[in-house]
Motif scaffolding. Structure first.
Motif, PDB file in Angstrom:
ATOM      1  N   THR A  79      -3.834   3.693   3.417  1.00 51.66           N
ATOM      2  CA  THR A  79      -5.179   3.255   3.097  1.00 51.66           C
ATOM      3  C   THR A  79      -5.251   1.764   2.804  1.00 51.66           C
ATOM      4  OG1 THR A  79      -7.054   3.647   1.585  1.00 51.66           O
ATOM      5  CG2 THR A  79      -4.835   3.780   0.656  1.00 51.66           C
ATOM      6  N   THR A  80      -6.467   1.250   2.796  1.00 49.89           N
ATOM      7  CA  THR A  80      -6.713  -0.135   2.408  1.00 49.89           C
ATOM      8  C   THR A  80      -6.823  -0.248   0.896  1.00 49.89           C
ATOM      9  OG1 THR A  80      -7.979  -0.416   4.457  1.00 49.89           O
ATOM     10  CG2 THR A  80      -8.268  -2.105   2.765  1.00 49.89           C
ATOM     11  N   PHE A  81      -7.102   0.865   0.229  1.00 49.62           N
ATOM     12  CA  PHE A  81      -7.458   0.853  -1.182  1.00 49.62           C
ATOM     13  C   PHE A  81      -6.293   1.288  -2.071  1.00 49.62           C
ATOM     14  CE2 PHE A  81     -10.986   2.052   1.550  1.00 49.62           C
ATOM     15  CZ  PHE A  81     -11.853   0.989   1.337  1.00 49.62           C
ATOM     16  N   ASP A  82      -6.046   0.519  -3.147  1.00 50.65           N
ATOM     17  CA  ASP A  82      -4.952   0.853  -4.048  1.00 50.65           C
ATOM     18  C   ASP A  82      -5.439   1.095  -5.475  1.00 50.65           C
ATOM     19  OD1 ASP A  82      -5.625  -1.737  -4.721  1.00 50.65           O
ATOM     20  OD2 ASP A  82      -3.558  -2.428  -4.926  1.00 50.65           O
ATOM     21  N   GLU A  83      -6.723   1.519  -5.614  1.00 53.65           N
ATOM     22  CA  GLU A  83      -7.257   1.798  -6.936  1.00 53.65           C
ATOM     23  C   GLU A  83      -6.410   2.852  -7.643  1.00 53.65           C
ATOM     24  OE1 GLU A  83      -9.074   1.356  -4.316  1.00 53.65           O
ATOM     25  OE2 GLU A  83     -10.978   0.359  -4.738  1.00 53.65           O
ATOM     26  N   VAL A  95       1.255  14.419  -2.494  1.00 55.26           N
ATOM     27  CA  VAL A  95       1.625  13.638  -1.318  1.00 55.26           C
ATOM     28  C   VAL A  95       3.035  13.080  -1.473  1.00 55.26           C
ATOM     29  CG1 VAL A  95      -0.784  13.006  -0.932  1.00 55.26           C
ATOM     30  CG2 VAL A  95       0.728  11.421  -2.130  1.00 55.26           C
ATOM     31  N   LYS A  96       3.686  12.816  -0.344  1.00 52.05           N
ATOM     32  CA  LYS A  96       5.051  12.299  -0.358  1.00 52.05           C
ATOM     33  C   LYS A  96       5.108  10.778  -0.222  1.00 52.05           C
ATOM     34  CE  LYS A  96       7.271  16.200  -0.755  1.00 52.05           C
ATOM     35  NZ  LYS A  96       6.104  17.059  -1.012  1.00 52.05           N
ATOM     36  N   GLY A  97       3.953  10.168   0.021  1.00 49.75           N
ATOM     37  CA  GLY A  97       3.962   8.726   0.158  1.00 49.75           C
ATOM     38  C   GLY A  97       2.569   8.145   0.010  1.00 49.75           C
ATOM     39  N   PHE A  98       2.490   6.889  -0.421  1.00 50.37           N
ATOM     40  CA  PHE A  98       1.219   6.179  -0.536  1.00 50.37           C
ATOM     41  C   PHE A  98       1.480   4.780  -0.005  1.00 50.37           C
ATOM     42  CE2 PHE A  98      -2.527   4.217  -2.063  1.00 50.37           C
ATOM     43  CZ  PHE A  98      -3.413   5.218  -2.469  1.00 50.37           C
ATOM     44  N   LEU A  99       0.908   4.475   1.166  1.00 50.84           N
ATOM     45  CA  LEU A  99       1.149   3.216   1.860  1.00 50.84           C
ATOM     46  C   LEU A  99      -0.152   2.438   2.027  1.00 50.84           C
ATOM     47  CD1 LEU A  99       3.379   4.697   4.704  1.00 50.84           C
ATOM     48  CD2 LEU A  99       4.165   3.648   2.589  1.00 50.84           C
ATOM     49  N   LEU A 100      -0.029   1.126   2.068  1.00 46.80           N
ATOM     50  CA  LEU A 100      -1.191   0.269   2.251  1.00 46.80           C
ATOM     51  C   LEU A 100      -1.211  -0.302   3.662  1.00 46.80           C
ATOM     52  CD1 LEU A 100      -1.080  -1.664  -1.147  1.00 46.80           C
ATOM     53  CD2 LEU A 100      -2.531   0.282  -0.529  1.00 46.80           C
ATOM     54  N   LYS A 101      -2.399  -0.356   4.258  1.00 44.88           N
ATOM     55  CA  LYS A 101      -2.527  -0.857   5.624  1.00 44.88           C
ATOM     56  C   LYS A 101      -2.146  -2.327   5.732  1.00 44.88           C
ATOM     57  CE  LYS A 101      -6.102   2.462   6.957  1.00 44.88           C
ATOM     58  NZ  LYS A 101      -7.523   2.669   7.327  1.00 44.88           N
ATOM     59  N   ALA A 102      -2.245  -3.045   4.616  1.00 49.40           N
ATOM     60  CA  ALA A 102      -1.906  -4.469   4.640  1.00 49.40           C
ATOM     61  C   ALA A 102      -0.409  -4.716   4.479  1.00 49.40           C
ATOM     62  CB  ALA A 102      -2.661  -5.187   3.519  1.00 49.40           C
ATOM     63  N   SER A 103       0.364  -3.657   4.322  1.00 49.75           N
ATOM     64  CA  SER A 103       1.807  -3.797   4.100  1.00 49.75           C
ATOM     65  C   SER A 103       2.544  -4.159   5.390  1.00 49.75           C
ATOM     66  CB  SER A 103       2.381  -2.499   3.539  1.00 49.75           C
ATOM     67  OG  SER A 103       1.788  -2.172   2.297  1.00 49.75           O
ATOM     68  N   ASP A 104       3.800  -4.518   5.235  1.00 49.60           N
ATOM     69  CA  ASP A 104       4.678  -4.780   6.377  1.00 49.60           C
ATOM     70  C   ASP A 104       4.781  -3.499   7.210  1.00 49.60           C
ATOM     71  OD1 ASP A 104       7.078  -4.990   7.999  1.00 49.60           O
ATOM     72  OD2 ASP A 104       7.663  -6.680   6.738  1.00 49.60           O
ATOM     73  N   PRO A 105       4.621  -3.588   8.532  1.00 50.69           N
ATOM     74  CA  PRO A 105       4.722  -2.392   9.375  1.00 50.69           C
ATOM     75  C   PRO A 105       6.015  -1.602   9.180  1.00 50.69           C
ATOM     76  CG  PRO A 105       3.833  -4.211  10.641  1.00 50.69           C
ATOM     77  CD  PRO A 105       4.251  -4.779   9.312  1.00 50.69           C
ATOM     78  N   ARG A 106       7.072  -2.286   8.763  1.00 46.30           N
ATOM     79  CA  ARG A 106       8.336  -1.591   8.538  1.00 46.30           C
ATOM     80  C   ARG A 106       8.216  -0.568   7.413  1.00 46.30           C
ATOM     81  NH1 ARG A 106      12.096  -6.832   8.058  1.00 46.30           N
ATOM     82  NH2 ARG A 106      10.200  -7.460   6.933  1.00 46.30           N
ATOM     83  N   GLU A 107       7.315  -0.827   6.447  1.00 51.81           N
ATOM     84  CA  GLU A 107       7.116   0.124   5.361  1.00 51.81           C
ATOM     85  C   GLU A 107       6.527   1.432   5.887  1.00 51.81           C
ATOM     86  OE1 GLU A 107       4.896  -1.401   2.073  1.00 51.81           O
ATOM     87  OE2 GLU A 107       6.098  -3.227   1.931  1.00 51.81           O
TER      88      GLU A 107
END
Length: 214
Positions: A79-83, A95-107
């Protein structure tokens, strides 16, 4: 794996990143939570990747429903949101993971592999937020966490410590020189004894109990 996002361009971009890894195949796409649930039933993907803000049924509600219907299929939020509320609801949903769209693609690739291997993965920014919020009441949380850890056997404590560093069952088994099935049994016992619902909560418990060196 299955990817759900209501924006076609975002799905295309994420798919482009995922397909750079020869071990990842996107078997289905969905534009909302309902489609994600139906596609999961039809395709039984190894991992489901969900956006939060989608029409008809949002990603967090879909994640909780997928965990109820298909508890063996790991779900990741992208997601874009990290509230903080989103993070808390996602973790509560299992959930097994929480990732941000702005992160490094490797993440993104690391998160997918971690989930597929039974481990948990949080974007560093999310992990920092979680740990910062946990530190708001450090002494009480440490006391509670240590009391829970005290109910574990020495081997279960070893497994929890490695789980807290983000290792998969396979990696834990290799590190401890035991069978992967034995690790799974230990993880189940840990969740039961410590009254935690999933690996992410158990990993947080390991940090609260200061089993992980910082």
């Amino acid at each position: 794996m299955l990817l759900a996002d209501d924006e076609a361009m975002i799905r295309a971009g994420v798919c482009a990143i995922l397909t750079t890894d020869p071990n990842i195949e996107v078997v289905a796409e969905a534009a909302d939570g309902h489609e994600a649930i139906e596609s999961t039933r039809s395709h039984t993907p190894d991992v489901v990747l969900l956006d939060i803000r989608m029409p008809n049924l949002d990603g967090l509600t879909a994640a909780a429903e997928l965990q109820r219907l298909h508890p063996g299929i790991p779900v990741i939020i992208l997601t874009t949101f990290d509230e903080g509320d989103y993070v808390a609801r996602a973790l509560a949903a299992g959930v097994k993971g929480f990732l941000l769209k702005a992160s490094d693609p490797r993440e993104l690739l690391m998160g997918v592999h971690a989930a597929a291997n039974g481990a948990a993965f949080l974007s560093p920014r999310i992990a920092h937020r979680v740990l910062t919020e946990l530190n708001g009441n450090t002494l009480e949380r440490q006391t509670t966490a240590r009391a829970k850890v005290a109910t574990l056997t020495p081997r279960e404590r070893d497994v929890l410590t490695l789980l807290g560093t983000g290792l998969s069952n396979h990696d834990i088994a290799t590190r401890l020189h035991i069978a992967e099935g034995t690790v799974k049994a230990h993880v189940s016992a840990i969740l039961h004894r410590t009254d935690t619902d999933n690996r992410v909560q158990a990993a947080i418990l390991a940090h609260e109990a200061q089993l992980i060196a910082h």
